[in-house]
Design a protein around this motif. Structure first.
Motif, PDB file in Angstrom:
ATOM      1  N   ASN A  46       0.627  -1.012   0.180  1.00 52.66           N
ATOM      2  CA  ASN A  46       0.297  -0.036   0.031  1.00 52.66           C
ATOM      3  C   ASN A  46       0.522   1.115  -0.098  1.00 52.66           C
ATOM      4  N   TYR A  47       1.023   1.665  -1.250  1.00 51.81           N
ATOM      5  CA  TYR A  47       1.886   3.798  -1.190  1.00 51.81           C
ATOM      6  C   TYR A  47       1.575   4.085  -0.778  1.00 51.81           C
ATOM      7  N   VAL A  48       0.101   3.715  -0.320  1.00 50.42           N
ATOM      8  CA  VAL A  48      -0.319   5.578   0.844  1.00 50.42           C
ATOM      9  C   VAL A  48       0.194   5.469   1.953  1.00 50.42           C
ATOM     10  N   SER A  49       0.289   4.374   2.862  1.00 50.80           N
ATOM     11  CA  SER A  49       0.641   4.288   4.187  1.00 50.80           C
ATOM     12  C   SER A  49       2.149   4.267   4.730  1.00 50.80           C
ATOM     13  N   ASN A  50       2.737   2.886   3.402  1.00 55.74           N
ATOM     14  CA  ASN A  50       3.884   2.236   3.687  1.00 55.74           C
ATOM     15  C   ASN A  50       5.415   2.790   2.713  1.00 55.74           C
ATOM     16  N   GLU A  51       5.947   3.543   4.347  1.00 56.23           N
ATOM     17  CA  GLU A  51       6.909   4.393   3.360  1.00 56.23           C
ATOM     18  C   GLU A  51       7.754   3.628   2.289  1.00 56.23           C
ATOM     19  N   VAL A  52       7.696   2.606   2.388  1.00 55.88           N
ATOM     20  CA  VAL A  52       8.798   1.281   1.199  1.00 55.88           C
ATOM     21  C   VAL A  52       7.894   0.734   0.222  1.00 55.88           C
ATOM     22  N   ASP A  53       6.913   1.418   0.054  1.00 54.82           N
ATOM     23  CA  ASP A  53       5.919   0.695  -0.499  1.00 54.82           C
ATOM     24  C   ASP A  53       6.376   2.392  -1.476  1.00 54.82           C
ATOM     25  N   ALA A  54       5.744   2.730  -0.741  1.00 57.28           N
ATOM     26  CA  ALA A  54       5.595   4.826  -1.607  1.00 57.28           C
ATOM     27  C   ALA A  54       6.877   4.396  -2.116  1.00 57.28           C
ATOM     28  N   TRP A  55       8.383   4.629  -1.425  1.00 65.98           N
ATOM     29  CA  TRP A  55       9.717   4.268  -2.828  1.00 65.98           C
ATOM     30  C   TRP A  55       9.560   3.429  -3.687  1.00 65.98           C
ATOM     31  N   VAL A  56       9.029   2.457  -3.095  1.00 66.59           N
ATOM     32  CA  VAL A  56       9.228   1.429  -4.856  1.00 66.59           C
ATOM     33  C   VAL A  56       8.839   1.987  -5.786  1.00 66.59           C
ATOM     34  N   THR A  57       8.000   2.629  -5.315  1.00 67.44           N
ATOM     35  CA  THR A  57       6.304   2.868  -6.829  1.00 67.44           C
ATOM     36  C   THR A  57       7.184   3.847  -7.021  1.00 67.44           C
ATOM     37  N   VAL A  58       7.754   5.138  -6.781  1.00 64.56           N
ATOM     38  CA  VAL A  58       7.954   6.120  -7.049  1.00 64.56           C
ATOM     39  C   VAL A  58       9.008   5.184  -8.091  1.00 64.56           C
ATOM     40  N   ILE A  59       9.821   4.463  -7.609  1.00 62.52           N
ATOM     41  CA  ILE A  59      11.345   4.552  -8.670  1.00 62.52           C
ATOM     42  C   ILE A  59      10.943   3.970  -9.301  1.00 62.52           C
ATOM     43  N   VAL A  60      10.086   2.884  -9.463  1.00 63.72           N
ATOM     44  CA  VAL A  60       9.099   1.826 -10.813  1.00 63.72           C
ATOM     45  C   VAL A  60       8.650   2.483 -11.816  1.00 63.72           C
ATOM     46  N   MET A  61       8.638   4.128 -10.792  1.00 61.59           N
ATOM     47  CA  MET A  61       7.309   4.507 -12.042  1.00 61.59           C
ATOM     48  C   MET A  61       8.126   5.780 -12.567  1.00 61.59           C
ATOM     49  N   ASP A  62       9.172   5.826 -12.254  1.00 60.23           N
ATOM     50  CA  ASP A  62      10.166   6.716 -12.727  1.00 60.23           C
ATOM     51  C   ASP A  62      10.940   5.390 -14.227  1.00 60.23           C
ATOM     52  N   VAL A  63      11.610   4.601 -13.255  1.00 55.38           N
ATOM     53  CA  VAL A  63      11.915   3.475 -14.279  1.00 55.38           C
ATOM     54  C   VAL A  63      11.218   3.703 -15.752  1.00 55.38           C
ATOM     55  N   TRP A  64       9.848   3.381 -15.808  1.00 59.37           N
ATOM     56  CA  TRP A  64       8.456   3.234 -16.273  1.00 59.37           C
ATOM     57  C   TRP A  64       9.043   4.910 -17.602  1.00 59.37           C
ATOM     58  N   HIS A  65       8.818   5.627 -16.620  1.00 56.07           N
ATOM     59  CA  HIS A  65       9.802   6.453 -17.759  1.00 56.07           C
ATOM     60  C   HIS A  65      10.153   6.841 -18.556  1.00 56.07           C
ATOM     61  N   TRP A  66      11.649   6.435 -17.480  1.00 54.34           N
ATOM     62  CA  TRP A  66      12.487   7.297 -18.846  1.00 54.34           C
ATOM     63  C   TRP A  66      13.647   6.096 -18.613  1.00 54.34           C
ATOM     64  N   THR A  67      13.197   5.207 -18.841  1.00 51.77           N
ATOM     65  CA  THR A  67      14.305   4.180 -19.261  1.00 51.77           C
ATOM     66  C   THR A  67      14.363   4.068 -20.986  1.00 51.77           C
ATOM     67  N   SER A  68      13.160   4.648 -21.480  1.00 52.31           N
ATOM     68  CA  SER A  68      12.978   5.136 -23.162  1.00 52.31           C
ATOM     69  C   SER A  68      14.326   6.079 -23.126  1.00 52.31           C
ATOM     70  N   LEU A  69      14.576   7.031 -22.949  1.00 54.08           N
ATOM     71  CA  LEU A  69      15.283   7.943 -22.944  1.00 54.08           C
ATOM     72  C   LEU A  69      16.190   6.859 -23.265  1.00 54.08           C
ATOM     73  N   VAL A  70      16.901   6.380 -22.554  1.00 60.20           N
ATOM     74  CA  VAL A  70      18.244   5.969 -22.160  1.00 60.20           C
ATOM     75  C   VAL A  70      18.361   4.820 -23.958  1.00 60.20           C
ATOM     76  N   ALA A  71      17.550   4.091 -23.659  1.00 68.83           N
ATOM     77  CA  ALA A  71      17.401   3.110 -24.727  1.00 68.83           C
ATOM     78  C   ALA A  71      17.595   3.456 -25.845  1.00 68.83           C
ATOM     79  N   LEU A  72      16.665   4.736 -26.208  1.00 73.15           N
ATOM     80  CA  LEU A  72      17.033   5.563 -27.134  1.00 73.15           C
ATOM     81  C   LEU A  72      18.401   6.388 -28.331  1.00 73.15           C
ATOM     82  N   LEU A  73      18.862   6.564 -26.512  1.00 72.64           N
ATOM     83  CA  LEU A  73      20.320   7.485 -26.538  1.00 72.64           C
ATOM     84  C   LEU A  73      21.162   6.382 -27.151  1.00 72.64           C
ATOM     85  N   CYS A  74      20.744   5.458 -26.516  1.00 72.76           N
ATOM     86  CA  CYS A  74      22.019   3.922 -26.726  1.00 72.76           C
ATOM     87  C   CYS A  74      21.642   3.685 -28.646  1.00 72.76           C
TER      88      CYS A  74
END
Lengths: 300, 268
Positions: free
Chosen positions: A148-176
């Motif tokens: 539960n990302y609303v109440s648990n700190e670790v879950d919130a962190w994991v969600t934010v990180i997975v979201m950023d990976v989802w959002h921006w890995t493509s940029l690195v991939a396209l550059l490479c």
């Protein structure tokens, strides 16, 4: 370089200079002005010297504590997403199909997350991760994880990180991918004749050729993750508690939430200074990498 | 031998990872709110267009899209127009302070929007542009103009100098050379630069939200309205989100062949 010296070129640059100066210099001066003053409202300002800066850099005060804590969180966040996105981006770039319609299809799908407004990215993951209506949250909870990302700190962190990976890995991939595309076939043929292994080809040919674009990728990702605001703000609102409050979120809270102009301005300047230093390193490394190459080729 | 073992599988898994959250948003936008809250369904069992209908008929909703497109287009036009001559200058000539200027531009691309939110608010209120698309368009220039200069400089440098010299020998004046010869030669570069300006202006929310209140409110800010006393209107939020993805998806299609080069800022 065979650039000719021509001072009249300034006329060509002038429009850019004016447009950017209008948007950059005036506001920055306002910030400098605020950072030295205190106000009790009613547009009455008092000289406060470097008081705000002292407070900002002293962890025992409220402001300093908040700033340094959010700075620490932000650096940790940047480190984690770089450690995930760069290797993953390289692997994805190496996995690109070589020709045919599937190349275009992959490119379009890869670029898709980059073109979604940042708050919609937040909304997508906010919905996706919810235990009641989101696929991810629902599946995880039914597999026995108490996610539960609303109440648990670790879950919130994991969600934010997975979201950023989802959002921006493509940029690195396209550059490479752009870097890989520029390698002539002759290199691979030579490697084949030498009987080089897959790993040797990667280490000796592909990685050196991707050097420049990887540098751009790492620095763009560092900068953008260092000033991340919208996505975590939408998903977690900086919480639970302050666990995902990054520097930008803290800054907007102080500036537009509390309207504490002096504190916000001082924070802005220090924040900007950090970015400026990293940016300078980036620029120096980039221009050196560009100018070194012809020299080496000449010597060989 | 360019690629690694199992590449099809890796690519497929990654694309699924990218598409799954988007699918979920699309899926939700076609469901009724009752279905969203009460059951977990992988596809809409009672598909409905009610959320889309509401957005297209309610002016306070669809005006958000028009406002957003308005400032994005103004910003793209300004950015490209001022960046083109500058890119040529940086690519061809050396002049007093050129390196410092280039670095200064770059540093503005990297400056956090949060720093500028408050001063921009003051500045644009003072000159009476607050709550107009022009305010947002000008504010977005701070990161889009440097980016456009950067990308275009890479493309202009790819044009051999001999072409300039031949044109001048043939008696072309500078403006005529610029429009008749250089611009068509780097047309793909201009397309890529315009794409990037469009993209970064379209996805930015913090400045766009700070600089508008009623008249020019962007769609991204209007979306926050779906939170009401009666709880979230998830279906409407999802439908609005889907509609913000469409313009981006359309422009990608047009530049798909140049996209990789553009992301490398014209430097590969």
């Amino acid at each position: 370089m065979d650039k000719t010296i021509n001072q009249k070129a300034w006329f060509l640059v002038l429009p850019v200079f004016l447009v950017v100066a209008f948007s950059a210099v005036l506001p920055l001066m306002t910030v400098v002005n605020y950072s030295m003053q205190d106000t009790f409202g009613n547009n009455q300002f008092f000289w406060n010297g470097v008081g705000w800066f002292k407070e900002l850099l002293d962890p025992s005060t409220d402001l300093g504590g908040r700033f340094l804590a959010s700075l620490g969180r932000n650096l940790f966040f940047s480190a984690v997403i770089l450690a995930i996105e760069v290797p993953l981006g390289i692997v994805v770039a190496l996995s690109m199909p070589r020709e045919g319609w599937s190349v275009a299809a992959c490119l379009v799908i890869l670029a898709l997350p980059l073109l979604i407004p940042w708050n919609v990215v937040g909304t997508i993951w906010q919905i996706f991760g919810r235990p009641d209506i989101g696929l991810l949250g629902y599946v995880l909870n039914h597999l026995g994880f108490n996610y539960n990302y609303v109440s648990n700190e670790v879950d919130a962190w994991v969600t934010v990180i997975v979201m950023d990976v989802w959002h921006w890995t493509s940029l690195v991939a396209l550059l490479c991918y752009a870097g890989l595309k520029s390698i002539p076939d002759a290199y691979y043929q030579a490697a084949q004749i030498d009987g080089a292994s897959r790993w040797a080809v990667f280490k000796a040919i592909q990685l050196p050729k991707m050097n420049r674009v990887l540098l751009i990728a790492v620095l763009l990702r560092f900068m953008d993750s260092f000033m991340i605001y919208t996505e975590p703000f939408v998903v977690t609102g900086g919480g639970p508690g302050n666990s995902t409050t990054f520097v930008s979120i803290e800054l907007v809270k102080i500036a537009l939430g509390q309207f504490d102009l002096g504190k916000a301005a001082a924070l802005s300047l220090v924040y900007n200074l950090i970015i400026l230093i990293v940016c300078w390193v980036f620029y120096t490394v980039m221009t050196n990498a560009g100018s070194e190459r012809p020299v080496k080729e000449g010597a060989a | 031998m360019h690629s690694i073992p199992g590449r099809r599988l890796i690519m497929a898994l990654f694309l699924i990872f990218l598409l799954l959250p988007i699918y979920w948003l699309v899926n939700m936008s076609f469901k009724t709110n009752a279905e969203i809250v009460s059951t977990m369904t992988l596809w809409p069992h009672t598909p409905t267009l009610q959320h889309y209908r509401r957005i297209f008929t309610d002016e306070s909703w669809y005006s958000g899209y028009i406002n957003s497109l308005e400032y994005v287009v103004i910003n793209t036009v300004i950015s490209i127009a001022v960046a083109l001559p500058a890119a040529y200058a940086f690519s061809r000539y050396r002049f007093l302070g050129d390196k410092h200027l280039f670095f200064w531009l770059l540093s503005n691309r990297m400056a956090p929007a949060a720093v500028y939110a408050l001063p921009f608010f003051n500045l644009y209120s003072a000159i009476g542009l607050f709550d107009t698309p022009w305010a947002v368009a000008l504010a977005h220039c701070i990161f889009n103009v440097p980016l456009a200069v950067w990308i275009l400089e890479g493309f202009v440098s790819g044009v051999p100098r001999e072409i300039d010299e031949t044109a001048f020998l043939d008696g072309y004046s500078f403006p005529r050379f610029f429009i008749k010869i250089l611009v068509p030669l780097i047309a793909s570069g201009i397309g890529v630069a315009a794409f990037f300006c469009f993209m970064f202006s379209w996805v930015e929310l913090l400045l766009a939200r700070t600089l508008t209140s009623v008249q020019a409110k962007p769609i991204a800010a209007i979306m926050t309205r779906t939170v009401s006393a009666a709880g979230m209107d998830w279906g409407l939020l999802a439908a609005a989100g889907v509609l913000t993805i469409i313009p981006g998806a359309l422009v990608i299609w047009f530049v798909r062949n140049y996209i990789a080069r553009g992301f490398a800022l014209g430097r590969v």
